[in-house]
Write an enzyme that holds these catalytic residues in place. Structure first.
Site, PDB file in Angstrom:
ATOM      1  N   HIS A  70      39.796  66.182  33.107  1.00 40.66           N
ATOM      2  CA  HIS A  70      40.671  65.218  32.447  1.00 40.66           C
ATOM      3  C   HIS A  70      40.498  63.877  33.144  1.00 40.66           C
ATOM      4  O   HIS A  70      40.353  63.815  34.358  1.00 40.66           O
ATOM      5  CB  HIS A  70      42.127  65.683  32.566  1.00 40.66           C
ATOM      6  CG  HIS A  70      43.074  64.831  31.796  1.00 40.66           C
ATOM      7  ND1 HIS A  70      43.325  65.031  30.457  1.00 40.66           N
ATOM      8  CD2 HIS A  70      43.815  63.758  32.155  1.00 40.66           C
ATOM      9  CE1 HIS A  70      44.187  64.130  30.029  1.00 40.66           C
ATOM     10  NE2 HIS A  70      44.496  63.339  31.037  1.00 40.66           N
ATOM     11  N   ASP A 149      55.832  68.019  26.172  1.00 40.17           N
ATOM     12  CA  ASP A 149      55.082  66.802  26.509  1.00 40.17           C
ATOM     13  C   ASP A 149      54.889  65.900  25.301  1.00 40.17           C
ATOM     14  O   ASP A 149      54.906  64.674  25.425  1.00 40.17           O
ATOM     15  CB  ASP A 149      53.716  67.149  27.117  1.00 40.17           C
ATOM     16  CG  ASP A 149      52.948  65.884  27.472  1.00 40.17           C
ATOM     17  OD1 ASP A 149      53.417  65.137  28.347  1.00 40.17           O
ATOM     18  OD2 ASP A 149      51.907  65.616  26.844  1.00 40.17           O
ATOM     19  N   ARG A 156      58.150  58.133  26.421  1.00 35.27           N
ATOM     20  CA  ARG A 156      57.756  57.322  27.589  1.00 35.27           C
ATOM     21  C   ARG A 156      56.954  56.119  27.134  1.00 35.27           C
ATOM     22  O   ARG A 156      57.097  55.014  27.649  1.00 35.27           O
ATOM     23  CB  ARG A 156      56.889  58.154  28.547  1.00 35.27           C
ATOM     24  CG  ARG A 156      57.682  59.121  29.387  1.00 35.27           C
ATOM     25  CD  ARG A 156      56.760  60.127  30.039  1.00 35.27           C
ATOM     26  NE  ARG A 156      55.799  59.509  30.926  1.00 35.27           N
ATOM     27  CZ  ARG A 156      54.593  60.012  31.207  1.00 35.27           C
ATOM     28  NH1 ARG A 156      54.194  61.147  30.670  1.00 35.27           N
ATOM     29  NH2 ARG A 156      53.787  59.387  32.024  1.00 35.27           N
ATOM     30  N   SER A 171      52.855  65.742  32.873  1.00 37.88           N
ATOM     31  CA  SER A 171      52.244  65.641  31.553  1.00 37.88           C
ATOM     32  C   SER A 171      50.813  66.190  31.560  1.00 37.88           C
ATOM     33  O   SER A 171      50.440  67.022  30.724  1.00 37.88           O
ATOM     34  CB  SER A 171      52.250  64.160  31.140  1.00 37.88           C
ATOM     35  OG  SER A 171      51.490  63.952  29.997  1.00 37.88           O
ATOM     36  N   LYS A 175      49.537  70.421  30.527  1.00 34.50           N
ATOM     37  CA  LYS A 175      48.621  70.659  29.396  1.00 34.50           C
ATOM     38  C   LYS A 175      47.396  71.444  29.849  1.00 34.50           C
ATOM     39  O   LYS A 175      46.923  72.336  29.151  1.00 34.50           O
ATOM     40  CB  LYS A 175      48.196  69.316  28.771  1.00 34.50           C
ATOM     41  CG  LYS A 175      49.312  68.735  27.898  1.00 34.50           C
ATOM     42  CD  LYS A 175      48.924  67.411  27.278  1.00 34.50           C
ATOM     43  CE  LYS A 175      49.009  66.284  28.275  1.00 34.50           C
ATOM     44  NZ  LYS A 175      49.084  64.953  27.756  1.00 34.50           N
TER      45      LYS A 175
HETATM   46  N1  URA Z   1      47.712  60.991  30.014  1.00 28.57           N
HETATM   47  C1  URA Z   1      48.572  62.015  29.730  1.00 28.57           C
HETATM   48  O1  URA Z   1      48.214  62.985  29.087  1.00 28.57           O
HETATM   49  N2  URA Z   1      49.828  61.903  30.199  1.00 28.57           N
HETATM   50  C2  URA Z   1      50.261  60.858  30.931  1.00 28.57           C
HETATM   51  O2  URA Z   1      51.406  60.849  31.331  1.00 28.57           O
HETATM   52  C3  URA Z   1      49.350  59.805  31.210  1.00 28.57           C
HETATM   53  C4  URA Z   1      48.071  59.902  30.729  1.00 28.57           C
END
Ligand code: URA
Length: 426
Positions: A70, A149, A156, A171, A175
């Site tokens: 990621h 999320d 957010r 977050s 995931k």
């Molecule tokens: N990417 C995400 O998936 N979540 C965040 O909080 C920031 C970047």
């Protein structure tokens, strides 16, 4: 402390079941944004978020091979699109769940959707089948994965509460944990075009994500990488697919290839398919040069309904001709003087792409997959007066913005040298 933990559990539950109003959720998130969470509270928040939906269980014989990466988001960041098929070509299993672009950073899903027919809205059952069969899938977050999320991130985003270490940790790691992976590489960007402008804040985020992910049983490495100038030469959705495909055929720009090989090497060694990162990186590089990574990419495109024939044109010459939109205008950006390129401002490039229509300014907005910029030079390139620095592909006819993009390029009278984007490993 016990009360606060109870509060976190109830908060995530109420976000998911809808019993808290948007205003109440924002108030709670703002409290975390202001005052932070300690590490055990961050772990609890992340676990509760992961468990707000389905957590994928892989067949036992392959679960140790399931990996993902990621990135916290960059300009021209197409690492995932080359890396996921390359990893699968080396024997890893990659259920990559990605996001859409918002603001100045592009999203992997938007880029993939510039391939005609390519579906990213794949249900979890189909994702499991595809990864078990061909080793890779690149899809969007579904309703059943980490629903907490989805709501928290959207709120957010509209209330300026994104840049918080515990909230980003919760977050991103929730995931990835819901994907049921064994190993993870996190590419934490720092610099003028990153969430985390300062290296120290990027390191703080990296330590937080690594400790929480490892606490959840995921072998995790974080790279701290620079995000001051765009990655590779292409910025814009379909142009970035063309560059990814060129990279999958062993003709990618060196900075992109380095990021793909290092991140892939770390993952292959974490799951025991390589003896160490160097060996793993060599395996990834081989897969780019021997055609096996590109074959895996084509298999994935077909499996997800994409028109893989657009890449057939000539695998030995240029693999993405079918994605270039011949109806666009193109405008060249010329250098004002002789010298060496010392900076290419990723924020200015990304802002122009946003104005061209390549990105979205609000959640759910539509985008133009074809427009974008090809940058013909890199840091350290020698240039002469009137040499073409970049070509902008657009639909608007001429505009001041197109020529103002010259300000994104700094030309020095002294020779300049490119440096690795990799600033550190956590
Ligand atoms: N990417 C995400 O998936 N979540 C965040 O909080 C920031 C970047």
């Amino acid at each position: 402390m016990g009360g606060r933990k109870k509060g976190i559990e109830m908060f995530v539950q109420s976000v998911s079941d809808g019993s808290m109003s948007d205003e109440e959720v924002i108030e709670y998130l703002a409290e975390i944004f202001e005052n932070g969470l300690d590490s055990s509270e961050t772990v609890l928040l992340t676990k509760e978020m992961r468990d707000s939906g389905v957590v994928i269980q892989w067949p036992e014989e392959m679960s140790a091979l399931v990996v993902d990466k990621h990135s916290t988001g960059g300009v021209g960041d197409k690492v995932s699109i080359a890396l996921a098929p390359a990893l699968a070509a080396c024997g890893a299993k990659v259920p990559m769940i990605s996001g859409r672009g918002l603001g100045h950073t592009g999203g992997t899903l938007d880029k993939l959707e510039s391939i005609p027919g390519f579906r990213t809205d794949i249900p979890v059952e189909e994702l499991i089948q595809q990864v078990s069969k061909i080793g890779v899938a690149m899809v969007g977050q579904t309703e059943d994965l980490v629903p907490a999320d989805r709501r928290m991130y959207a709120l957010r985003d509209i209330s300026g509460l994104v840049a918080s270490v515990p909230l980003i940790t919760g977050s991103i790691v929730s995931k990835k944990a819901a994907e049921g992976i064994s190993a993870l590489v996190l590419d934490v960007k720092t610099g003028s075009a990153a969430f985390m402008k300062e290296k120290a804040s990027a390191e703080e985020l990296a330590y937080s994500m690594k400790s929480v992910a490892e606490g959840m049983g995921i072998s995790t490495t974080c790279l701290i990488t620079s995000m001051d100038h765009p990655i590779g030469h292409a910025v814009g959705n379909s142009l970035e697919i063309v560059e990814s495909v060129e990279t999958l055929c062993g003709r990618g720009p060196s900075d992109l290839e380095e990021l793909v090989c290092i991140q892939g090497g770390l993952l292959l060694s974490s799951i025991g398919l390589a003896v160490d990162q160097g060996h793993g990186s060599a395996m990834i590089l081989d897969s780019l040069y021997d055609g096996s990574a590109f074959d895996k990419f084509l298999e994935m495109v077909k499996a997800q309904g994409g028109e893989s024939s657009i890449f057939d044109s000539d695998r030995d010459m240029f693999a993405g001709l079918g994605l270039i939109n011949s109806e666009l205008y193109s405008t060249d950006v010329l250098s004002d003087h002789d010298g060496w390129v010392s900076d290419i401002d990723a924020v200015l490039i990304a802002d122009l792409c946003l104005k061209l229509g390549a990105g979205r300014t609000e959640l759910g907005g539509s985008i133009d997959h074809s427009v974008g910029i090809i940058i013909h030079v890199g840091i350290g390139s020698p240039v002469s007066k009137n040499e073409i620095l970049a070509t902008v592909y657009h639909r608007n006819g001429e505009s001041d913005d197109l020529h103002a993009i010259k300000d994104a390029f700094s030309i020095s009278e002294e020779p300049q040298f490119p440096s690795s984007r990799i600033l550190g490993v956590v």
